[in-house]
Design an enzyme around this catalytic site. Structure first.
Site, short mmCIF file in Angstrom:
data_model
loop_
_atom_site.label_atom_id
_atom_site.label_comp_id
_atom_site.label_asym_id
_atom_site.label_seq_id
_atom_site.Cartn_x
_atom_site.Cartn_y
_atom_site.Cartn_z
N ARG A 127 34.35 -78.80 -61.09
CA ARG A 127 34.98 -78.84 -62.41
C ARG A 127 34.49 -80.08 -63.14
O ARG A 127 34.34 -81.15 -62.53
CB ARG A 127 36.50 -78.88 -62.27
CG ARG A 127 37.10 -77.55 -61.84
CD ARG A 127 38.61 -77.57 -61.99
NE ARG A 127 39.23 -78.49 -61.04
CZ ARG A 127 40.48 -78.95 -61.13
NH1 ARG A 127 41.24 -78.58 -62.16
NH2 ARG A 127 40.97 -79.76 -60.23
N LEU A 165 35.41 -72.95 -65.10
CA LEU A 165 35.45 -71.51 -64.87
C LEU A 165 36.57 -70.82 -65.63
O LEU A 165 36.70 -69.59 -65.58
CB LEU A 165 35.56 -71.23 -63.37
CG LEU A 165 34.37 -71.74 -62.54
CD1 LEU A 165 34.58 -71.48 -61.07
CD2 LEU A 165 33.07 -71.09 -63.01
N HIS A 215 48.04 -75.31 -43.57
CA HIS A 215 47.01 -76.27 -43.19
C HIS A 215 46.61 -76.01 -41.75
O HIS A 215 47.25 -75.22 -41.03
CB HIS A 215 47.49 -77.71 -43.38
CG HIS A 215 47.40 -78.19 -44.80
ND1 HIS A 215 46.20 -78.31 -45.47
CD2 HIS A 215 48.36 -78.59 -45.67
CE1 HIS A 215 46.41 -78.75 -46.69
NE2 HIS A 215 47.72 -78.93 -46.85
N ASP A 216 45.59 -76.71 -41.33
CA ASP A 216 45.01 -76.57 -39.99
C ASP A 216 46.08 -76.41 -38.91
O ASP A 216 46.03 -75.50 -38.08
CB ASP A 216 44.15 -77.81 -39.71
CG ASP A 216 43.59 -77.86 -38.30
OD1 ASP A 216 42.38 -77.63 -38.14
OD2 ASP A 216 44.35 -78.14 -37.36
N ASP A 248 40.39 -76.23 -39.07
CA ASP A 248 39.51 -76.42 -40.22
C ASP A 248 38.03 -76.31 -39.85
O ASP A 248 37.26 -75.62 -40.54
CB ASP A 248 39.74 -77.80 -40.85
CG ASP A 248 40.89 -77.80 -41.85
OD1 ASP A 248 41.47 -76.73 -42.09
OD2 ASP A 248 41.20 -78.87 -42.38
#
Length: 362
Positions: free
Chosen positions: A38, A61, A126-127, A156
């Protein structure tokens, strides 16, 4: 000599966790990885190491013109990967159906925690959550303690980034032979579950208990664990095979001791470990390193991340390198007669926008 993936064009839609790590792996192997950032936004959690090796194009985008530019880049790419929640790329008009219509040979990698389908697909996580669901986390730690978070190496990176990279390369090989692209659903739950394959084998054979800290590879065995030394540092022992176990007993002065005669007598493991721990606490880590390093005991000092780059073995192999005054692990695996150092430093967002658009003919 060129690196193995030289000549491949891969788009990385900027994300966190396993996505950047996968991009680093592909770039280390020579792929032209272009990260879509971005404008003016530095990707969260992406540093000099996990961000190395690629170029950056800045696109908003949410703007139609920039989406059209992204779609044009997709038309020139061999592969892309993204790590958004399911449906995000579709809502931006850049989902797999649109992308493959633009480029039928494209390999489209999707990295998520829960996968593209299933009742949890849209949930945050999360992981730690992903490996909890697959049984991997339950198996880690001491029997009298909660499961120990293994950093975010298992979900991850082991179950996520590595499987995504493997899937992308497999898809690229197929596309090269058939001209047909592919969509890869890489879920950290799937990957971390597959990493437990050995332990499911062992359970089926009656050689593994589904109980933390009671097995020969989870810290219960006296010959496969870490031990504290006199200086407060630690060593790691992995003497599983009988001949290695015998050498360990010899090195610590326990050869012929009846308590240690039967290596796999699990009832005696607590006593054996207690006695071995007392021996290791009598000397420093440096002492035990001088006694056992390089032998078939299967020994290593437990080094901190600051210490590891200075170990003679790591120095000889240049496992860690210095880049702009900072230390980072070098590329892996290695190929004969191929450079092993990272290809280029981490880019600033949008640093290569005009350069890439010009080169790719967009």
């Amino acid at each position: 000599m060129d690196r193995p993936l030289t000549g491949l064009r891969i788009l990385e839609f900027a994300g966190i966790g396993p996505g950047p790590f996968c991009g680093m792996l592909l770039a280390d192997m020579g792929a032209d990885v272009v990260r879509i950032d971005r404008p003016g936004v530095v990707p969260q959690g992406v540093g000099a190491i996990t961000g190395r090796g690629r170029r950056s194009v800045a696109l908003d985008l949410k703007k139609e013109g920039d989406r059209e530019t992204a779609l044009a880049l997709i038309g020139k790419a061999d592969a892309l990967f993204e790590g958004f929640r399911p449906g995000v790329m579709e809502r931006m008009g850049l989902g797999p159906d649109v992308a493959l219509a633009q480029n039928p040979a494209l390999v489209y990698g999707r990295m998520t925690g829960w996968g593209q389908s299933g009742p949890l697909a849209s949930a945050a996580g999360h992981d730690l959550n992903y490996i909890a669901l697959t049984g991997a986390l339950h198996a880690m730690g001491r029997p009298d303690s909660p499961p120990s978070p293994p950093l975010n190496l298992v979900g991850d990176y082991g179950g996520g980034a590595l499987f995504l990279a493997f899937g992308l390369v497999a898809g690229l090989l197929r596309a090269r032979g058939t001209g047909q692209g592919q969509v890869i659903d890489a879920a950290m739950t799937d990957g971390s579950a597959l990493l437990t394959a050995l332990f499911h084998d062992l359970m089926a054979a009656g050689m593994w208990q589904d109980k933390r800290g009671t097995n020969f590879l989870d810290g219960a065995a006296p010959f496969y664990d870490t031990y504290e030394c006199a200086d407060g540092e630690f060593i790691a022992i992995g003497a599983i095979e009988p001949q290695f176990y015998s050498l360990l007993l010899e090195k610590v002065g326990l050869a012929g001791d009846p308590d240690f005669a039967n290596q796999m007598d699990t009832k005696k493991w607590p006593l054996m470990k207690q006695r071995m721990a007392a021996i290791f606490r009598q000397k420093t880590r440096e002492h035990w390193t001088s006694v056992m390093e390089g032998t078939d005991v299967c020994f290593a000092p437990v080094l901190s991340m600051s210490e590891a780059p200075h170990h003679p073995h790591n120095k000889a192999r240049e496992t860690f390198i210095s880049v702009n005054g900072g230390v980072q692990p070098t590329a892996a695996p290695r190929f004969r007669d191929v450079p092993n150092a990272p290809t280029k430093p981490a880019p600033h967002p949008g640093e290569h926008t005009q350069e890439v658009l010009r080169e790719w003919g967009v």
